[in-house]
Design an enzyme around this catalytic site. Structure first.
Site, short mmCIF file in Angstrom:
data_model
loop_
_atom_site.label_atom_id
_atom_site.label_comp_id
_atom_site.label_asym_id
_atom_site.label_seq_id
_atom_site.Cartn_x
_atom_site.Cartn_y
_atom_site.Cartn_z
N ASP A 69 -3.41 2.37 1.39
CA ASP A 69 -3.23 1.99 -0.01
C ASP A 69 -1.99 2.64 -0.54
O ASP A 69 -1.84 3.86 -0.42
CB ASP A 69 -4.44 2.43 -0.83
CG ASP A 69 -5.54 1.43 -0.71
OD1 ASP A 69 -5.37 0.33 -1.24
OD2 ASP A 69 -6.52 1.72 -0.01
N LYS A 162 14.40 4.40 6.88
CA LYS A 162 13.22 4.44 6.00
C LYS A 162 11.99 5.01 6.73
O LYS A 162 11.25 5.81 6.18
CB LYS A 162 12.91 3.02 5.48
CG LYS A 162 11.66 2.98 4.63
CD LYS A 162 11.25 1.58 4.21
CE LYS A 162 9.90 1.62 3.50
NZ LYS A 162 9.29 0.32 3.32
P1 ITT Z 1 -3.48 -4.56 1.95
O1 ITT Z 1 -4.09 -5.83 2.42
O2 ITT Z 1 -3.25 -3.56 3.04
O3 ITT Z 1 -4.18 -3.93 0.77
P2 ITT Z 1 -1.29 -4.87 0.02
O4 ITT Z 1 0.07 -5.50 0.15
O5 ITT Z 1 -2.22 -5.38 -1.05
O6 ITT Z 1 -1.99 -4.95 1.46
P3 ITT Z 1 -1.18 -2.17 -1.18
O7 ITT Z 1 -2.13 -2.52 -2.24
O8 ITT Z 1 -1.37 -0.91 -0.42
O9 ITT Z 1 -1.06 -3.33 -0.09
O10 ITT Z 1 0.33 -2.07 -1.66
C1 ITT Z 1 0.74 -2.30 -2.92
C2 ITT Z 1 2.07 -2.98 -2.96
O11 ITT Z 1 3.09 -1.99 -3.03
C3 ITT Z 1 2.44 -3.86 -1.78
O12 ITT Z 1 1.90 -5.16 -1.89
C4 ITT Z 1 3.98 -3.87 -1.85
O13 ITT Z 1 4.40 -4.83 -2.78
C5 ITT Z 1 4.26 -2.48 -2.40
N1 ITT Z 1 4.63 -1.53 -1.35
C6 ITT Z 1 3.83 -0.66 -0.68
N2 ITT Z 1 4.52 0.04 0.23
C7 ITT Z 1 5.79 -0.39 0.14
C8 ITT Z 1 6.99 -0.08 0.82
O14 ITT Z 1 7.04 0.81 1.80
N3 ITT Z 1 8.08 -0.74 0.47
C9 ITT Z 1 8.07 -1.67 -0.50
N4 ITT Z 1 7.00 -2.03 -1.19
C10 ITT Z 1 5.85 -1.40 -0.87
#
Ligand code: ITT
Length: 182
Positions: A69, A162
């Site tokens: 998350d 990164k």
């Molecule tokens: P899950 O199915 O794993 O939950 P998700 O995309 O909904 O996938 P999260 O809720 O953990 O995942 O992530 C929140 C958002 O934050 C994700 O959709 C991306 O838009 C952004 N995000 C997370 N990590 C990032 C990264 O390393 N670089 C750029 N954007 C990121």
């Protein structure tokens, strides 16, 4: 021949898996991918979201797994979008975030990796401070084109390393050192 994995990354987001795989490969841990959209409760705490999500994932696949998350927390917006980062990215996107900001642009990215198997559930957190750029720069996924990590002038989308400094790297490094001693 079927490849064997040490554990699985359960997520709907292939970008997160590919980065996690590269990082865990460097620690000698083979990570498979289970593409699943997991039920996510609404909460102001990403820790509470993570535990529920990990248990839900385990009940579906019955394999040792990790879920992740993330949240982008912008100081001048009291931590918004934080736990709502996924929804906010899909709705207002990077342009919408840029429109909300003026001169105060400090932010941090947080990753919470949660491991779950039959007996254990455990979370590992990684954080990186930075700022939000004035313009969209580079072609990365998610918030990468607007997040500038501390001590850099380039966004996550523009830098080559990164995976050696991100919130995800920091959380997975803690996880790997625990997992390899387990
Ligand atoms: P899950 O199915 O794993 O939950 P998700 O995309 O909904 O996938 P999260 O809720 O953990 O995942 O992530 C929140 C958002 O934050 C994700 O959709 C991306 O838009 C952004 N995000 C997370 N990590 C990032 C990264 O390393 N670089 C750029 N954007 C990121």
């Amino acid at each position: 021949m079927q490849q064997s994995f040490d554990l699985y990354f359960v997520s709907s987001n292939k970008h997160k898996y590919l980065e996690a795989k590269t990082i865990l490969d460097s620690f000698g841990i083979r990570l498979g991918f289970l593409k699943l959209s997991l039920e996510e409760i609404q909460s102001d705490s990403i820790k509470i979201i993570a535990i529920k999500k990990a248990k839900n994932a385990f009940s579906k696949c019955n394999k040792s797994l990790i879920i992740e998350d993330d949240g982008l927390f912008i100081n001048s917006l009291d931590g918004f979008p934080g736990p709502y980062s996924s929804f906010v990215f899909q709705t207002i996107g990077n342009k919408g975030i840029l429109n909300l900001l003026d001169t105060k642009r400090n932010a941090k990215f947080v990753s919470l990796i949660t491991y779950c198997d039959k007996k254990t559930i455990k979370s590992f957190e990684g954080k990186i401070d930075g700022t939000i750029s004035k313009k969209i720069k580079g072609k990365g996924w998610g918030y990468d084109p607007i997040f500038v990590p501390k001590n850099s002038t380039k966004t996550f989308a523009e830098i080559k390393n990164k995976n050696e400094l991100s919130h995800r790297y920091k959380a997975l490094k803690k996880f790997a050192s625990w997992y390899l001693r387990k």
